[in-house]
Structures are given as C-alpha cells and as structure tokens.
Design an enzyme around this catalytic site. Sequence first.
Site, PDB file in Angstrom:
ATOM      1  N   SER A 158       0.842  -1.200   0.000  1.00  0.00           N
ATOM      2  CA  SER A 158       0.000   0.000   0.000  1.00  0.00           C
ATOM      3  C   SER A 158       0.880   1.254   0.000  1.00  0.00           C
ATOM      4  CB  SER A 158      -0.960  -0.044   1.187  1.00  0.00           C
ATOM      5  OG  SER A 158      -1.938   0.954   1.087  1.00  0.00           O
ATOM      6  N   ASP A 252     -10.282  -2.993  -5.507  1.00  0.00           N
ATOM      7  CA  ASP A 252      -9.408  -1.989  -4.898  1.00  0.00           C
ATOM      8  C   ASP A 252      -9.301  -0.816  -5.870  1.00  0.00           C
ATOM      9  OD1 ASP A 252      -7.340  -0.509  -3.765  1.00  0.00           O
ATOM     10  OD2 ASP A 252      -5.946  -2.185  -3.597  1.00  0.00           O
ATOM     11  N   HIS A 282      -8.057  -4.739  -0.803  1.00  0.00           N
ATOM     12  CA  HIS A 282      -6.909  -4.016  -0.278  1.00  0.00           C
ATOM     13  C   HIS A 282      -6.656  -4.427   1.179  1.00  0.00           C
ATOM     14  CE1 HIS A 282      -4.041  -0.692  -0.595  1.00  0.00           C
ATOM     15  NE2 HIS A 282      -4.275  -0.498   0.689  1.00  0.00           N
TER      16      HIS A 282
END
Length: 309
Positions: A158, A252, A282
Amino acid sequence: MARRYPMSDAMQAFVARTQAFTEPDPSPAAQRAAYQRMALAFTPSRPPGLRISELCLDRLPSVRLYRPVGSPPDAGWPTLLYLHGGGWILGGLDSHDFICAELAAELGALVVAVDYRLAPEHPYPAALHDCLAVWRRLYDNTLGEPVDRARLLVIGDSAGGNLAAALCLSLRDAGEPLPCGQVLIYPVLGDADTSARALCADAPLLSRADLEACLSAYLPHAGDRRDPLALPLRADHLRGLPRAFIAVAEFDPLRDDGALYRDRLREAGVAVDYFAGAGLVHGCLRGRDIPEVAELRGVLLETLRRWLC
C-alpha cells in the site's frame, strides 16, 4: 447504491472482521489506535527460530530486525527492507510484525522493518527520507547484521509500496546502488482517475474517499502530486530501475496503479512479475485461511526465493 463485490465467503468474513474495528473518531490518534487493535487481532504467534531485535538510531526512525537464529551465511544475510502500509498515516513496527516475521522465517533472511514518520504531522517527503536513510545504513552494513548487498531488496504494501517504488527512483536518480528487486503489493503510485477508481469507489477496506484522504494528508502542498518521488507514475521514465514484483487486488481503487506501473516498467525494459489478485481486497495480506490470499503469499514467496537464491 453501493456496488456488490463478488467476494468469496472467506474474504467476506475477513472484510467483516476488519470492519468491526472501524473508528468513527477521524483524529489520527483514534484511527491509529483502532488500526493497531485491528492488526493485533489478526496477528498469529511468531514462527519459531527467529532472533528479533530493535534499534533506536540517532536521528533516524526505529527499526526492527528479524533473522534466523544462528550464524549468517559467509556473504551475509539475504535481506529485505520492509516498508509498512497504512496510508502514510497509520501503522508501525507492530502492525506488520507477523508479515515481517513470516518472511524472515520462510526465506531464511534478514528483514528490517522501518518505523518511518507519519502524516499529517510529518507530510511528504519525511517518510521517504526516513526509508532512504535506513536503506543507506543497511547498504553500508552499519545496522549490526552482515548484509549480502547482492541479495538486498525492498518490499512494501500500500503506502509502503509507494515508498518502495519512490526509494528505487530516488536511488536511481542519485546514481546510488539499487536494490536487487522491488516488491510492490497493492501500491499507491498515482492519482489519476483510472477505471478502477470509478469501479471500486466504494470498495471494502479502501474506498476512493479513503484514498483521497490519505493522499491529502501525505501530499498537502500544491505541486506535491506532480513530484515523481511522491507519485512514481509521474516519473518521466522508468529505465534503469530494478526488476519488480507487483501484486494488486481486484476490488481496490488502486488496482490500475499497479497495472499501469507494470506496463511502463516493461516498456522501459525492466522485468516485471505481476499478480492480478483475483478476488482480493486491499489490505488482505494479513488474512489467513483465505485461498486467494494463500495464492498471493505462495507466489510472493516463490518469487523472493528465486531472487534471493
């Protein structure tokens, strides 16, 4: 009307369990505490056979080191610098502890996790500067564990994937030695209105609004979003970067970031292994007993073993 996402039962259960820790107080302190509670709820026991230590470095962020018990190889440890996710706002050494411990145990490697400074108190480029500073200490072999520079790579998920990609760009542009590989797991790489941002605007665990709030906290100043070290898809070119493993999640808003970066890397002659993440959401790397996540973990470990052998 919110879109329905065709997730497996196991993934739906993971999402529901994660969302149970939702904190209505928007303050960074409250959100960090909730994120920490969530992360600890998903944290299994550390695998055996590891030596784990922490270092508080002068004028640098704290780091946590994970490595197998016993003597290092003659050339030094194969090494991973791990940069955690959390939207540049959340997370730290404890939130991704089990991921780092698992990597060290599975790969027989040294894993170094960075407790970089967080936004909004410390916006861009503070986190990147922290990661670069630790990288340089690691490359210079001044963290107390012998490192095999030929088997030294960076990995992040991320926001950590953003920092890993930016670290490689920064080192390339400065003419410094590069990692032997970069691993980017559902990374944040741009801010364009991609189809994934529209199709997954209300995706579970990361909505488009959530993403925009994170970007605004990390990149509060006019012009930040034009800086390729803030958003690597802004780079003029990607030539000369290390090989990459990029994994995205189907549900996502960041899905297309990874695909676009894959395409640009390949156009620049950089080798890329790509995992399309069917059925994933995610933040799912912390999930257990989910076949889709087990597949991601298996492909990731296989790739890392190949790179580090």
